[in-house]
Design a protein around this motif. Structure first.
Motif: not given
Length: 379
Positions: A133-137
């Motif tokens: 879940d997320g937009t940036r590693v």
């Protein structure tokens, strides 16, 4: 958040039926029997209505986000097929958080995965553990690196054989491994003597491996390749996990004796090469009964990551103990990756990664009712 009236599988040898889980600010506060559940005082509550609660499932070997759905072209995005030693590669540098396979995996209760370089090279690069879940590693990371990806067998041999370049044979693959570890040992020794050798990014990447600070995860299907990985690991005193272990029934007793773990699979697909002729869902159960710590893998994108619970169910159908199969997609992969201080079981202080199911997740028609990643509801 308070989840009540559930069959709570903590995966640390406790099942509360009925039980509750309470969490706040992304961390689990309490887990226990319903008789000890706190009085509801305005906090958000989810009544599981007799369903199941598990820690978020974990796959210990995937290429999700690297081999992204619909844009993957063969092995182009996961293998740097330019040198048999690319230990300096980092999986996080190829990870695409918007891979459409990620929300599908969450819907199946899978909340974390190890992302890995491919297996075309003897040294593939550094493996990372991420939340799904997320937009940036960087914001999704649990830990990096968790292991060094390595490979034996035909994947490496057939990559470099047509180029008439070492390693063309299985002997050559093992030689590349030994040479790299020996060169790294020499590099470390020269630094410790104050000789200031020229910076070498590969030896830097392998330094924590040689210093026994970072495990190795080695792709191996055939029994002889498994034994080669074990032999090299033993020579250098390395912590080894075998990926795939297709012939693991043959090697199980020796792996257990030498404390070698296994990430078994992918098994829910047709054999595509001679090395995988013995694909069999009996393998993880046999290995677990022999005393090997077993995790299961889809090897996404070989098998979609969302099918991880189905793979576990098929292993149970073929003789694996049901609780061992649950461990193989929760606490075992967490322990293999050394991230069990945060995920893999439901215990106070750990991350609130968990899934609520209406029925047992090994039942084909069961859907997840709710999925939480770090306390955030994602389903």
């Amino acid at each position: 958040m308070l989840i009540t009236n559930a069959k709570v599988y903590t995966m640390c040898d406790q099942v509360f039926d009925p039980g509750y889980v309470r969490f706040e600010n992304g961390r689990i506060l309490a887990v226990g029997p319903m008789a000890q559940a706190p009085a509801q005082s305005g906090e958000e509550t989810l009544d599981a209505e007799g369903g199941y609660v598990f820690p978020g499932f974990i796959d210990a070997h995937t290429h999700i986000g690297i081999c992204a759905e619909s844009i993957n072209v063969a092995a182009e995005f996961v293998n740097e097929m330019t040198d048999p030693n690319t230990a300096q590669l980092r999986a996080i540098d190829g990870f695409f958080p918007f891979d459409t396979a990620i929300p599908k995996a969450r819907e199946a209760g899978v909340t974390a995965a190890l992302i890995c370089p491919g297996s075309a090279n003897a040294f593939g690069g550094q493996i990372a553990a991420v939340k799904l879940d997320g937009t940036r590693v960087e914001d999704m990371l649990i830990k990096t690196p968790v292991a060094m990806k390595m490979a034996t067998g035909d994947n490496v041999r057939t990559t470099y054989g047509p180029l008439n370049k070492l390693p063309m044979t299985r002997m050559g693959v093992a030689a590349v491994m030994r040479e790299a570890f020996q060169q790294t040992q020499d590099y470390i020794a020269r630094k410790e003597r104050g000789e200031h050798p020229a910076f070498n990014v590969r030896w830097e990447a392998l330094t924590p491996v040689v210093k026994h600070e970072l495990p190795i995860h080695v792709h191996a299907h055939r029994s002889d390749d498994i034994y080669t990985a074990m032999r090299v690991a033993r020579e250098f005193g390395l912590e080894l996990t075998v990926i795939h272990a297709t012939d693991g029934i043959v090697t199980a007793a020796d792996m257990a004796r030498e404390h070698v773990s296994a990430i078994v699979g992918p098994t829910m697909y047709s054999s595509t090469k001679l090395e995988t002729l013995n694909l069999n869902f009996k393998t993880p159960g046999v290995m677990a009964r022999a005393g090997v710590k077993v995790a299961l893998t889809t090897d996404h994108d070989v098998v979609p990551l969302a099918y991880l619970p189905i793979c576990a169910a098929l292993a149970v159908r073929e003789g694996m103990d049901m609780y061992e199969a649950l461990k193989a997609i929760t606490i075992n992969p967490a322990q293999i990756a050394h991230i069990d201080d945060r995920v893999g079981s439901l215990e106070p202080g750990k991350d609130a990664d968990l899934s609520v199911f209406s029925g047992h997740p090994f039942e084909l028609m069961t859907r997840a009712r709710a999925v939480f990643v770090s306390g955030k509801r994602c389903l």
